[in-house]
Enzyme design. Structure first.
Site, mmCIF file in Angstrom:
data_model
loop_
_atom_site.group_PDB
_atom_site.id
_atom_site.type_symbol
_atom_site.label_atom_id
_atom_site.label_comp_id
_atom_site.label_asym_id
_atom_site.label_seq_id
_atom_site.Cartn_x
_atom_site.Cartn_y
_atom_site.Cartn_z
ATOM 1 N N ASP A 104 -28.546 -11.926 -18.081
ATOM 2 C CA ASP A 104 -27.473 -11.433 -17.226
ATOM 3 C C ASP A 104 -27.516 -12.694 -16.509
ATOM 4 O OD1 ASP A 104 -29.049 -9.687 -16.406
ATOM 5 O OD2 ASP A 104 -27.881 -8.321 -18.399
ATOM 6 N N ASP A 163 -26.303 -11.533 -12.683
ATOM 7 C CA ASP A 163 -25.588 -10.098 -11.726
ATOM 8 C C ASP A 163 -24.723 -10.803 -10.010
ATOM 9 O OD1 ASP A 163 -26.288 -8.487 -13.590
ATOM 10 O OD2 ASP A 163 -28.201 -8.094 -12.403
ATOM 11 N N ASP A 210 -37.058 -3.802 -6.097
ATOM 12 C CA ASP A 210 -38.529 -3.661 -6.130
ATOM 13 C C ASP A 210 -39.632 -4.974 -6.237
ATOM 14 O OD1 ASP A 210 -37.537 -5.476 -8.564
ATOM 15 O OD2 ASP A 210 -37.818 -3.550 -10.326
HETATM 16 P P1 ATP Z 1 -34.303 -8.224 -17.109
HETATM 17 O O1 ATP Z 1 -32.826 -8.460 -16.330
HETATM 18 O O2 ATP Z 1 -34.332 -9.291 -17.208
HETATM 19 O O3 ATP Z 1 -34.687 -7.043 -17.063
HETATM 20 P P2 ATP Z 1 -33.823 -7.791 -13.975
HETATM 21 O O4 ATP Z 1 -33.943 -8.151 -13.134
HETATM 22 O O5 ATP Z 1 -32.581 -8.601 -13.896
HETATM 23 O O6 ATP Z 1 -34.692 -8.219 -15.027
HETATM 24 P P3 ATP Z 1 -32.076 -5.461 -14.201
HETATM 25 O O7 ATP Z 1 -32.382 -4.167 -14.705
HETATM 26 O O8 ATP Z 1 -31.288 -6.172 -14.468
HETATM 27 O O9 ATP Z 1 -33.466 -6.123 -14.106
HETATM 28 O O10 ATP Z 1 -31.733 -5.308 -12.844
HETATM 29 C C1 ATP Z 1 -31.239 -6.294 -11.732
HETATM 30 C C2 ATP Z 1 -32.508 -6.404 -10.257
HETATM 31 O O11 ATP Z 1 -31.736 -5.298 -9.868
HETATM 32 C C3 ATP Z 1 -33.380 -6.734 -10.642
HETATM 33 O O12 ATP Z 1 -33.504 -8.068 -10.370
HETATM 34 C C4 ATP Z 1 -33.934 -5.751 -9.183
HETATM 35 O O13 ATP Z 1 -34.108 -6.943 -8.037
HETATM 36 C C5 ATP Z 1 -33.250 -4.617 -8.600
HETATM 37 N N1 ATP Z 1 -33.608 -3.431 -9.628
HETATM 38 C C6 ATP Z 1 -33.507 -2.957 -10.615
HETATM 39 N N2 ATP Z 1 -33.881 -1.921 -11.061
HETATM 40 C C7 ATP Z 1 -34.579 -1.534 -9.896
HETATM 41 C C8 ATP Z 1 -35.497 -0.485 -9.407
HETATM 42 N N3 ATP Z 1 -35.641 -0.163 -10.543
HETATM 43 N N4 ATP Z 1 -36.245 -0.593 -8.685
HETATM 44 C C9 ATP Z 1 -35.690 -1.291 -7.418
HETATM 45 N N5 ATP Z 1 -34.852 -2.851 -7.515
HETATM 46 C C10 ATP Z 1 -34.428 -2.815 -9.001
HETATM 47 MG MG MG Z 2 -30.963 -7.652 -15.378
#
Ligand code: ATP
Ligand code: MG
Length: 440
Positions: free
Chosen positions: A66, A68, A145
């Protein structure tokens, strides 16, 4: 014209700016809707960036799940700009811009507000429980994170803005926590699972200072809600690198925090995950219920065997074992009811496959979960010699015409039933060998 390396700017306090000519993210790889939303924010005078997993995945040559967007526009301001906008979330308001079935998520920069968190917003374990203060882009960076998850793609000039060294980590293929890893894992223990998920999915290395605490902090997961853990497990199941990720969960002592897991079931699980990862690579879906059934099969089998040895009839033993194991499992993960039922049926079917007389096989074929149960049977047959004949019979039966199936069942009807003859004698002696491994 190709710019030289020196065009990457880094001031003493400011971020590293990587201009368009020096990175690989092309607009053609970004969703049209996400671009449209960012252009509109930009034209209205706001800053707009792609951020998080999508920037990371694009730079690593993977297809993002996705897109964001992060912006300095407040939720109300975003709503005024877009007709197709819904504001969601109580704890932190997010804007969802709707394009038919697609949603683009737009978040206002926020901070985790260290001081406020210290005074009111942290639980005894140091977990953040309040997360709702708007901030600057710098604040927004610091609450993320990992460094590779904190890169911002600026729609104003198509550059990448890097405050924390994420670009270097992308080049080195390393996972590096922002800030002090121990503290950041304490703040939100789900980061332990996220670390493992990214290591598995992105095929990257973890830095020793992040790995040290990761190895030691599995107990923190005891404080995370089963609902949130379930969501993370679904992401692991659907990530396409489940085999590697499950091995890493084992390595970092996290697997038992998530699953009722018996190491004796490892070979079966590895076989199943190899084929499900293949399915995801082919763009097919995987059924979480099936994967849960595979994981739980060994503990269920062990429990059922024990109950049978105590004198419980085979089918009942299986039912009771399932009830107990699923109950224990749902104390860790909030598995939805319907999924629980499917897991139960897939496992129970392993017993029902042994009934090959009368109308049984035909009825089983009509079962909505037949395919999943059958897949588990075939996997088991690869490692359990005693059920190989049974699995082969079902393979033939499944592929056969109606007439051939009738014939196969008639043959079974005529065979003397070894089980029936043995049953009485065995139950008196206390059976030790499970009926689940016997065939009719
Ligand atoms: P994917 O969508 O591929 O699982 P992602 O990194 O995009 O991985 P998301 O859960 O969609 O994960 O979160 C988007 C962003 O928000 C992350 O890249 C990170 O920067 C931040 N984020 C998400 N969860 C956390 C967390 N628990 N602690 C700190 N930052 C977070
Ligand atoms: Mg994501």
């Amino acid at each position: 014209m190709q710019k030289t390396k020196t065009s990457q700017k880094k001031n003493k306090t400011g971020p590293l700016i990587v201009p368009r000519a020096e990175h690989t993210i092309s607009r053609s790889a970004i969703s049209r809707q996400a671009l449209q939303v960012m252009y509109k924010l930009h034209e209205a005078g706001f800053n707009a960036y792609l951020v998080g997993g999508c920037v990371r995945d694009l730079l690593l040559g993977q297809r993002p799940k996705d897109f964001d967007i992060a912006t300095n526009a407040r939720p109300e301001e975003i709503r005024r700009l877009f007709r197709n906008c819904r504001l969601i979330g109580k704890r932190f308001r997010l804007a969802h811009i709707l394009f038919g079935r697609d949603i683009i998520e737009v978040a206002t920069f926020r901070t985790h507000h260290e001081n406020a968190a210290e005074q009111h917003g942290k639980s005894h374990q140091g977990m953040i429980v309040r997360d709702n203060v708007y901030g600057t882009i710098e604040d927004d960076v610091m609450r993320r994170d990992f460094r590779i998850n904190a890169l911002y793609y600026n729609i104003a000039d198509y550059s990448i803005v890097d405050y924390v060294g994420g670009m270097q980590d992308i080049k080195d293929k390393t996972l590096h926590m922002i800030g002090d890893p121990t503290q950041r894992f304490h703040e939100d223990p789900v980061r332990l699972l996220r670390a493992v998920r990214f290591l598995g999915k992105l095929n990257i290395q973890i830095t020793p200072e992040t790995e040290g605490p990761l190895m030691k902090l599995s107990h923190l997961l005891d404080h995370v809600s089963p609902a949130r853990l379930f969501q993370e497990v679904l992401k692991i199941f659907q990530g396409g690198a489940t085999l590697t990720t499950i091995h890493l969960l084992e390595k970092y002592h996290l697997i038992k925090k998530l699953f009722i897991y018996s190491p004796a079931g490892k070979t079966l699980l590895d076989l199943a995950l190899t084929s499900t990862d293949q399915r995801i690579r082919e763009g097919k879906t995987v059924s979480p219920a099936f994967l849960f059934a595979v994981i739980l099969w060994q503990p269920v089998f062990e429990k059922a065997t024990w109950l049978e040895a105590e004198g419980t009839p085979a089918y009942l033993a299986m039912e009771q074992a399932l009830q107990q194991i699923i109950k224990q499992q749902t104390e860790r993960l909030t598995i939805p009811r319907l999924m629980q039922l499917s897991i139960r049926e897939i496992c129970l079917m392993q017993h029902r496959f042994t009934y090959r007389r009368g109308g049984h096989p035909h009825r089983l074929l009509e079962h909505p979960r037949f395919r999943a149960g059958y897949d588990l049977l075939l996997l088991r047959a690869q490692i359990e010699a005693p059920i190989q004949e049974l699995a082969a019979w079902w393979q033939t039966f499944y592929a056969a015409s109606f007439e051939q199936r009738e014939k196969m069942v008639q043959e079974m009807n005529q065979k003397p039933s070894s089980n029936k003859n043995n049953r009485k004698r065995k139950s008196r002696k206390r059976r030790t060998k499970s009926k689940l491994t016997q065939t009719e």
